[in-house]
Design a protein around this motif. Structure first.
Motif, PDB file in Angstrom:
ATOM      1  N   UNK A 112      37.428  45.336  38.525  1.00  0.00           N
ATOM      2  CA  UNK A 112      38.781  44.816  38.318  1.00  0.00           C
ATOM      3  C   UNK A 112      39.761  45.946  38.037  1.00  0.00           C
ATOM      4  N   UNK A 113      40.961  45.754  38.580  1.00  0.00           N
ATOM      5  CA  UNK A 113      41.992  46.780  38.446  1.00  0.00           C
ATOM      6  C   UNK A 113      42.837  46.560  37.205  1.00  0.00           C
ATOM      7  N   UNK A 114      43.956  47.290  37.128  1.00  0.00           N
ATOM      8  CA  UNK A 114      44.812  47.226  35.948  1.00  0.00           C
ATOM      9  C   UNK A 114      45.325  45.817  35.660  1.00  0.00           C
ATOM     10  N   UNK A 115      45.593  45.059  36.742  1.00  0.00           N
ATOM     11  CA  UNK A 115      46.085  43.687  36.538  1.00  0.00           C
ATOM     12  C   UNK A 115      44.945  42.677  36.427  1.00  0.00           C
ATOM     13  N   UNK A 116      43.723  43.173  36.311  1.00  0.00           N
ATOM     14  CA  UNK A 116      42.581  42.299  36.101  1.00  0.00           C
ATOM     15  C   UNK A 116      42.042  41.658  37.361  1.00  0.00           C
ATOM     16  N   UNK A 117      42.658  41.947  38.492  1.00  0.00           N
ATOM     17  CA  UNK A 117      42.224  41.264  39.708  1.00  0.00           C
ATOM     18  C   UNK A 117      41.186  42.076  40.460  1.00  0.00           C
ATOM     19  N   UNK A 118      40.421  41.360  41.255  1.00  0.00           N
ATOM     20  CA  UNK A 118      39.404  42.034  42.062  1.00  0.00           C
ATOM     21  C   UNK A 118      39.260  41.306  43.369  1.00  0.00           C
ATOM     22  N   UNK A 119      38.728  41.980  44.364  1.00  0.00           N
ATOM     23  CA  UNK A 119      38.418  41.373  45.639  1.00  0.00           C
ATOM     24  C   UNK A 119      37.090  41.924  46.139  1.00  0.00           C
ATOM     25  N   UNK A 120      36.143  41.016  46.405  1.00  0.00           N
ATOM     26  CA  UNK A 120      34.896  41.471  47.023  1.00  0.00           C
ATOM     27  C   UNK A 120      34.967  41.079  48.489  1.00  0.00           C
TER      28      UNK A 120
END
Lengths: 267, 595, 247
Positions: free
Chosen positions: C198-206
């Motif tokens: 997860x990045x700084x904004x808490x989001x992720x993409x697999x």
């Protein structure tokens, strides 16, 4: 060849003495109350060692010059006084010299190690670990919280293994990576090692003391000059030994109080 | 004085097969040469390690071409890592202290010449003697093997302070297998030294030939005898210490590890040990070890000086007593290595006084050397130059001992380059000069060929000036507070000292290169040197009375010599010139005798 | 007899080719794969992030404006949680699980911190360890003993080239520390199959998840692991949000 050798010995001896006489490389100036005795002892020893060194080398050189490759008629002579004279000279001169150094040196040693810290000395704890020093101030309650080795976690910066949630005494303890102390105030330094042997060396303060794992030792000293100095580790402690250091900031009482507040806020 | 069983044991027939003659030989002379060969290999290995360290200290970021082949992890792209520096340092010290300074002056020369100087056919326990060499050789191989284990050799320094050395891999690279190999190697080495010392002592006490009273022993023989007494007691303490250290690694014991240590965020599974215990055990060996390295040199140098001065020392007896006093005192002073270790500060004072006292016998020895030079007829040879160089170095290294003997000054100088300068001068270089002096002096007797004197003198000049250039500046660095065992200098106050380090590095490389002159001289003379006469230096002691050069298998042929005189009848009127040999029945008009 | 043998050989060879082609095509058919997206949040007050005092290493301190803070729980203003590793812990078929990405991520030692603080890697995926500082580092990952990965540590003096390494077994996550700078701390999560952090904004993409049912795991260094069962359909994103509770 022998004469050339004699000259070489004298040249080397004199050249070796030059940087010392010229004070080319000297220990940094003393900033402690007890250091004057050590410095005095040092120059006393330097004088005696220097004279012994120069005298021995020069006499050696002179004899080599004088007694090498003599003519066929030369006869073996014996040093005036013979062995007995030399033994007496060694016993009296050197004996007196080393006894004097020994007895005088005891004073400097006693001043630091046989006198207890003053009752109002400020307690600071230093913990050495591979490869950094961390300093702990007891906070307002004046008490250090207990150390729980199993709680030590460097990643979350719990270097001491404190448990402020459960230990009342740990709540206001302040842990810092540099050591600030007020000037002209006696410090009682409690030394604790987390892992292996380390040492606490501040040349300006004229202190060096090993940390003994499993055994907490203490030191006391008073710094007399405001400034920033280096604390270095002098006991081989592993691969990062060369880089194990911290800064000692000697500051006025007011600056120190501010510093302590700032550090407390960062805990 | 004559013990028949010992005599029976030393007597053995000359071997015939190549292996029994040159490899597994019982002949003390062959064993002596084997020790010398081992020391020679070790000293060049140790020297190359010191070059690598010196280059890294002066030019830290400079890649050393090819070094990455030696250790991919230790020197990525040829740049020495901090741990590899410490590993090189530990190995340099271990190799030099154990396999050079203990091996060459004591085991090599002592083996070859002690039996001959007392007039014996061999050592009393030839099998033990053979074993002592092969055990020592095994110890060397075990130590070298640690270069080839995954983590490399140990980085703990030759002193191996616990708990850094005792907690295992978690303390750093090389602290697992590396330490175990180190401790095993040293424990094995101790066995070799114990066997050797036993032989030396028995040889001196039981195998002296008719007429050879203890006081008629040459000073070199006294040097080896005193050293073997120290060896027997000192190594007997180091060996169990090393075994306990190994147990801390492999058997889960905690001799040297206290409880509650946290390394790598892991609480260590040890409790109840003492870290100071290791230091006491180590230095109980460690300080006598300094004298084990230097006392044979003192004996050799006295022996060479007397022959070169053409007169005996002012007092044979006083020199012997002084060397003996050094040996006894060396056990009472070891605590001066531990002034700031955290032991009771009262002990520091208690150890300080004997340390200062040891100056007295040292001074007497130096004064007797210099005083005997007065009115002598000094012959300058490569051997005598190195002997005189030894005196100069011993004085230089000795006076710095004044400082380190005092706990209050030690606070400033402990663990700085001052200590490095001190012990290299007094134990390293001085002992090396003793080895060189002995080599130039005895080479003709050992090989039957002369060494090249001119090359020997060139070697001396470069070494003498070179070593002063290397080791004197170390003292200045130490006084300025430069801490030793640092792989790089990151402290603000050390920045101005880096030019001094560069100077030292250049001097070290130059002086090291000069040693190849010696190596060439040694190897070339061994095969192509002028044939040596039986007594090239017109010397008096028994090694120059052998019927052939080198001596035959049983040293003296059919008939053991008989001793008629004190060892050093020089400067007397006689049929041979100005000397009378110990084994010569010739009357001496005004003999030099101890009253 | 002879011709028969030849025929059989040809048949089996072509079968092999077809089979291999099928396996390969399964791997590269991006159009048919789905993806998982989501946001990671922290519910509650994060622990105090103590500032790191790097005064003993001035060259590193100079790379930071003030005192950098510990990176164990990095939470943005709206509660989004950074450095959480999200991966498929169950449900992956052999081929997708065993594929190893060819890109070589970088694990950098800069300003006496590990950047990124948490790196996710596929089993067998090479990554590069870089020292961008003017001081020596000694990187020391400490995998669990017996889990299949070997512990190692390696010094990198300033100016020495990066080196490339990989991990051989799954492990979430291998703690990493610097043997010279005690405050330097990070993690390497070694997983099988696709992953994200997860990045700084808490989001992720697999990306690149083959259609199917999976258990998705999210791992955070302080709060441990959470799982969700999801079904991924071809060609479109599936959402999996996680919320960790502050201790």
């Amino acid at each position: 060849m022998a004469k050339f050798f004699a000259v070489t010995i004298i040249l080397i001896a004199v050249a070796s003495a030059v940087p010392i006489v010229m004070h080319t490389w000297e220990a940094p100036a003393d900033i402690s109350t007890h250091g004057a005795l050590i410095d005095e002892q040092m120059s006393e020893t330097m004088l005696e060692a220097g004279i012994s060194f120069l005298a021995a080398q020069i006499i050696l050189a002179i004899f080599i010059w004088q007694f090498s490759n003599p003519g066929p008629d030369a006869r073996i002579k014996t040093f005036p006084g013979g062995a007995k004279g030399l033994v007496i000279a060694a016993l009296v001169l050197v004996g007196a010299e080393v006894m004097a150094l020994g007895i005088f040196g005891t004073k400097a040693w006693a001043a630091q190690y046989f006198t207890p810290p003053a009752a109002d000395a400020m307690a600071v704890q230093v913990q050495a670990g591979q490869f950094a020093f961390y300093f702990r101030y007891p906070g307002l309650d004046g008490r250090f919280g207990p150390i729980h080795p199993d709680l030590i976690n460097e990643g979350s910066q719990n270097f001491y293994g404190l448990d402020p949630d459960h230990d009342q005494d740990s709540k206001d303890d302040i842990v810092a990576a540099e050591m600030a102390i007020p000037v002209n105030k006696e410090i009682h330094l409690l030394m604790h090692s987390k892992d292996v042997g380390h040492s606490f060396y501040v040349p300006e303060l004229r202190v060096q003391q090993d940390f003994v794992p499993g055994l907490d030792v203490s030191l006391h000293f008073t710094a007399t000059k405001v400034g920033k100095y280096e604390i270095v580790c002098t006991q081989l402690c592993g691969l990062g030994h060369y880089n194990m250091k911290a800064y000692l900031e000697v500051m006025s009482q007011a600056d120190f109080d501010d510093w302590l507040k700032k550090e407390a806020a960062m805990q | 004085m004559h013990d028949m069983s010992a005599h029976a044991a030393q007597h053995h027939a000359p071997p015939t097969s190549f292996i029994r003659k040159h490899v597994f030989s019982l002949d003390h002379k062959v064993i002596g040469k084997q020790y010398y060969g081992l020391a020679l290999i070790a000293v060049f290995a140790g020297m190359v390690l010191s070059w690598l360290m010196r280059i890294h200290l002066a030019w830290g970021a400079a890649p050393i071409p090819g070094l990455e082949l030696l250790s991919k992890n230790g020197a990525p792209a040829g740049v020495i890592t901090p741990e590899y520096y410490l590993q090189l340092m530990t190995m340099h010290a271990t190799i030099m202290v154990f396999f050079v300074l203990t091996t060459a002056p004591f085991a090599a020369f002592g083996n070859f010449f002690l039996p001959i100087q007392v007039g014996a056919e061999d050592m009393p326990f030839p099998h033990f003697n053979m074993m002592s060499f092969w055990v020592t050789f095994t110890a060397f191989l075990v130590l070298m093997a640690s270069f080839f284990v995954p983590d490399g050799p140990t980085l703990g320094g030759w002193t191996q302070y616990a708990p850094l050395s005792a907690v295992g891999k978690v303390a750093g690279p090389g602290q697992g297998t590396g330490v175990i190999l180190w401790a095993a190697s040293i424990a094995i080495f101790c066995v070799g030294q114990l066997l050797g010392s036993l032989n030396f002592i028995t040889t001196t006490l039981d195998l002296r030939v008719k007429g050879m009273s203890l006081m008629r022993l040459p000073l070199s023989a006294w040097g080896w005898f005193i050293t073997s007494c120290m060896g027997l007691t000192a190594f007997a303490v180091l060996m169990p210490a090393c075994i306990l250290l190994i147990l801390d690694h492999v058997a889960g014991t905690s001799f040297f590890v206290p409880s509650n240590l946290v390394l790598n965020d892991q609480l260590q599974p040890h409790s109840g040990g003492s870290t100071l215990l290791w230091q006491h055990l180590f230095w109980f060996f460690g300080h006598p070890e300094v004298y084990i390295a230097i006392v044979p040199g003192m004996g050799i140098v006295s022996h060479v000086l007397i022959t070169s001065m053409r007169r005996p020392m002012l007092s044979h007896r006083v020199l012997i007593y002084s060397m003996g006093a050094l040996a006894v005192l060396s056990y009472m002073v070891y605590g001066h290595h531990m002034f700031v270790s955290g032991m009771n500060p009262v002990s520091s004072l208690a150890f300080s006084f004997p340390t200062l006292m040891i100056t007295i016998p040292s001074t007497i020895i130096v004064l007797i050397w210099i005083g005997s030079l007065y009115g002598s007829k000094l012959r300058i040879t490569a051997a005598s130059l190195f002997a005189l160089g030894f005196v100069s170095m011993f004085v230089s290294g000795g006076v710095s001992g004044f400082f380190l003997a005092q706990p209050s000054i030690d606070i400033m100088l402990h663990a700085t380059y001052f200590v490095v300068g001190h012990f290299h001068m007094v134990m390293g270089v001085a002992a090396m000069f003793g080895i060189f002096s002995g080599t130039y002096f005895w080479f003709p007797k050992m090989t039957g060929r002369m060494m090249n004197e001119t090359l020997g003198k060139i070697h001396f000049w470069l070494s003498f000036v070179g070593t002063y250039c290397i080791f004197m500046p170390f003292h200045y660095l130490g006084m300025a507070g430069n801490v030793r065992r640092y792989s790089a200098f990151v402290d603000d106050y050390t920045m101005r000292l880096i030019p001094v380090h560069k100077f030292i590095t250049v001097a070290a490389i130059a002086t090291g290169c000069a040693q190849f002159i010696f190596l060439y001289n040694l190897i070339h003379s061994r095969f192509k040197g002028k044939p040596a006469p039986d007594n090239p230096w017109e010397a008096t002691s028994l090694e120059w009375s052998t019927p052939t050069t080198p001596p035959p298998h049983n040293n003296f042929g059919d008939k053991l010599p008989v001793v008629y005189h004190d060892p050093y009848q020089y400067g007397v009127k006689s049929s041979t010139g100005d000397y009378v040999m110990q084994a010569s029945p010739e009357q001496v008009a005004t003999p030099h005798e101890e009253k | 007899m002879k011709t028969r043998c030849k025929f059989a050989a040809m048949i089996s060879a072509s079968l092999l080719v077809i089979g291999a082609g099928l396996i390969v095509s399964q791997k590269v058919s991006a159009a048919g794969e789905g993806k998982i997206t989501g946001t990671i949040k922290l519910d509650g007050t994060p622990p105090h992030q103590k500032p790191i005092d790097m005064s003993k290493e001035p060259s590193c301190q100079a790379k930071h404006a003030g005192h950098p803070i510990t990176t164990e729980t990095v939470v943005s203003a709206n509660g989004a949680l950074q450095y959480v590793v999200v991966y498929l812990s169950e449900g992956l078929s052999g081929a997708a699980a065993n594929a190893v990405p060819s890109e070589q991520p970088e694990f950098n030692q800069t300003g006496c911190q590990y950047v990124p603080h948490v790196i996710a890697l596929d089993v067998g995926q090479s990554f590069k360890v870089v020292n961008s500082d003017q001081t020596s580092h000694n990187i020391h990952p400490q995998p669990k003993p017996g889990a299949g990965n070997q512990e190692w540590n390696k010094s990198q003096p300033p100016g020495t080239p990066p080196f490339v390494v990989k991990w051989n077994s799954e492990e979430v996550a291998v703690p990493v520390k610097c043997n010279i700078h005690p405050w330097m701390h990070g993690y390497m999560a070694v997983v099988k199959g696709p992953y994200a952090v997860s990045g700084e904004n808490g989001s992720f993409t697999i990306d690149g998840v083959p259609p199917g049912s999976y258990t998705v795991s999210a791992w955070q260094e302080l709060y441990g692991t959470q799982t969700q069962k999801i079904t991924v359909a071809a060609g479109k994103p599936t959402t999996a949000d996680f919320t960790f509770k502050a201790k």
